[in-house]
Design an enzyme around this catalytic site. Structure first.
Site, PDB file in Angstrom:
ATOM      1  N   CYS A  35       0.819  -1.224   0.000  1.00 17.41           N
ATOM      2  CA  CYS A  35       0.000   0.000   0.000  1.00 17.41           C
ATOM      3  C   CYS A  35       0.849   1.268   0.000  1.00 17.41           C
ATOM      4  O   CYS A  35       0.667   2.161  -0.839  1.00 17.41           O
ATOM      5  CB  CYS A  35      -0.968  -0.021   1.181  1.00 17.41           C
ATOM      6  SG  CYS A  35      -0.186   0.033   2.820  1.00 17.41           S
ATOM      7  N   HIS A  37      -2.778   1.273   6.821  1.00 16.55           N
ATOM      8  CA  HIS A  37      -3.088   1.176   5.392  1.00 16.55           C
ATOM      9  C   HIS A  37      -3.284   2.572   4.823  1.00 16.55           C
ATOM     10  O   HIS A  37      -3.726   3.492   5.524  1.00 16.55           O
ATOM     11  CB  HIS A  37      -4.348   0.339   5.165  1.00 16.55           C
ATOM     12  CG  HIS A  37      -4.556  -0.030   3.726  1.00 16.55           C
ATOM     13  ND1 HIS A  37      -3.794  -0.969   3.080  1.00 16.55           N
ATOM     14  CD2 HIS A  37      -5.422   0.448   2.797  1.00 16.55           C
ATOM     15  CE1 HIS A  37      -4.183  -1.076   1.823  1.00 16.55           C
ATOM     16  NE2 HIS A  37      -5.172  -0.219   1.626  1.00 16.55           N
ATOM     17  N   HIS A  60      -5.704   1.735  -4.475  1.00 16.37           N
ATOM     18  CA  HIS A  60      -4.828   1.216  -3.418  1.00 16.37           C
ATOM     19  C   HIS A  60      -4.430  -0.214  -3.726  1.00 16.37           C
ATOM     20  O   HIS A  60      -5.020  -0.887  -4.573  1.00 16.37           O
ATOM     21  CB  HIS A  60      -5.498   1.321  -2.048  1.00 16.37           C
ATOM     22  CG  HIS A  60      -6.633   0.355  -1.839  1.00 16.37           C
ATOM     23  ND1 HIS A  60      -6.900  -0.252  -0.641  1.00 16.37           N
ATOM     24  CD2 HIS A  60      -7.587  -0.112  -2.691  1.00 16.37           C
ATOM     25  CE1 HIS A  60      -7.949  -1.047  -0.758  1.00 16.37           C
ATOM     26  NE2 HIS A  60      -8.389  -0.975  -1.991  1.00 16.37           N
TER      27      HIS A  60
END
Length: 445
Positions: A360, A408, A420
């Site tokens: 990520c 994240h 993402h």
């Protein structure tokens, strides 16, 4: 001739007998039909019972598969989240270990240099020993060459008493160099020990991440076909709910934009009315002043009878040009988004920073690097770059962080959506920002 006898009647020849026989036959037939109907009814009941049992079994099996899928999904989501946290910790430890490795390398070079200087100082003392040997002080020279501690030798009173000033300087230089070398070796040894500890911690973090990912993979592989289908259905429903929330967010944002536009339009109209009223007042004042001047000129003795013409060409217009917002961020954000869009479909790989796969924070770092902005590697640091903004003020290009542990991050592209790299086994994709718990948004440039 034989006697003629009256034929004997059969058992069913008489009406009464026939009626009795018919009654008995009917009863027997009824009994037979009843017994057959009962058998058929019992068989039908058995069939219905078996069907009901099969349906119940299927229902219980479906419920069991759904419950198992929900249980596994909850655990797998938790493992992926924990792996995400551990990944960020691993990346931090990796950076720290790399920095410590550079420190160790530098200190080892300094220790090697100091050792070389000690050897040079030892050679200087050796030259003095050789000179003493040539002048007949062989025993002292041999001792000087053979001792492990030349300083201790020169510290002896009978040597120091004979040492020249130059010899004393060489001894002092050797002593100083030896102390510096010892200090450098101790620092290098301490740094190396610290490095080994950090490397061990780094390995533990790596094993923690790999262990959680392996556990999640084993759980997914343990599912039956029915349970896997239930899991996919649960994930589909979650995505649909996230998209519904994103759509609701888009609707609210659109309503806010319309309201803002209406407010600005009302302000513009009000401003125009005020300007028009001011212009009308100014024109009326100018006209009144002109009429007054005309009356004064008409009452004068001017034979020409000329009268002034009022100037009503007063300037009330504006250039109509309005300032525009700085498009610098929008241009950079467009470059970052374009890069991220080019990565769609590439696999998530733990710790990857491209170009063939990403995690990520590796994706967001690479996207903004393409726009000329260098971000830190981990989410813990990326969240502190640039300007923190509210959720309802997000613009395309902003970084969106999730979970209270900031494990994240995604790249916002507008309308409640982001690009993402989600998790192992998945690919870089477009998804709703409502799919995970929102933590913060950051404008990195």
């Amino acid at each position: 001739m034989g006697a003629h006898r009256k034929p004997r009647q059969g058992l069913l020849d008489s009406p009464a007998a026939r009626r009795g026989a018919i009654g008995v036959g009917t009863a027997a037939l009824s009994a037979t039909l009843f017994s057959q109907g009962f058998a058929q009814s019992a068989w039908a009941d058995d069939e219905a019972g078996e069907a009901a049992a099969a349906i119940e079994e299927q229902r219980q099996k479906a419920e069991g598969a759904a419950a198992r899928a929900a249980e596994v999904k909850e655990r797998v989501d938790e493992l992926y989240h924990q792996a995400g946290v551990a990944t960020q910790d691993y990346l931090v430890a990796e950076e720290t270990t790399a920095a410590q490795q550079e420190t160790v390398n530098r200190l080892l070079e300094q220790a090697a240099e100091a050792t070389g200087q000690v050897n040079e100082a030892r050679r200087s003392l050796g030259r003095f020993a050789a000179a003493q040997y040539r002048h007949g002080s062989g025993s002292e020279t041999a001792t000087l060459l053979l001792v492990d501690d030349p300083k201790g030798y020169f510290d002896a009173k009978y040597v120091l008493g004979r040492a020249t000033e130059e010899q004393q300087r060489a001894l002092d230089d050797f002593t100083r160099r030896s102390a510096e070398a010892e200090t450098a070796r101790e620092e290098a040894a301490g740094a190396l020990e610290n490095l080994e500890e950090q490397q061990a911690e780094l390995q533990e973090r790596k094993e923690e991440v790999q262990g959680k990912l392996a556990e999640a993979r084993e759980l997914l592989e343990s599912l039956s076909q029915e349970e896997t289908a239930e899991l996919e259905e649960l994930e589909r429903l979650e995505r649909e709910e996230a998209e519904r929330q994103a759509e609701e967010q888009r609707r609210l944002e659109e309503e806010r934009r319309r309201e803002e536009q209406q407010r600005l339009e009302q302000e513009r109209l009000a401003q125009e009315r005020a300007e028009a009223e001011a212009a009308a007042r100014e024109a009326a004042e100018q006209e009144a002043a002109a009429q007054e001047q005309e009356q004064q000129e008409a009452g004068s003795a001017d034979a020409s009878g000329s009268s002034g013409t009022p100037d009503t060409s007063g300037s009330t217009g504006s250039d109509g040009s309005g300032g525009s917002a700085d498009g610098g961020y929008a241009a950079q954000a467009a470059e970052a988004i374009a890069f991220a869009e080019a990565q769609l479909g590439k696999p998530y790989v733990w710790g990857a920073t491209g170009p063939n796969s990403y995690d990520c924070s590796g994706l967001t770092q690479a996207a903004w690097r393409a726009a000329g902005v260098e971000l830190p590697r981990v989410t813990y640091d990326q969240v502190n770059v640039g300007t923190r903004i509210s959720r309802d003020a997000m613009l395309p290009g902003d970084l969106v962080f999730f979970y209270n542990d900031i494990s994240h991050v995604g790249l916002y592209i507008g309308d409640g959506m982001m690009i993402h790299a989600p998790k192992p086994g998945d690919v870089v994709k477009v998804e709703s920002v409502d799919y995970m718990p929102f933590y913060a948004a950051v404008r990195p440039a």
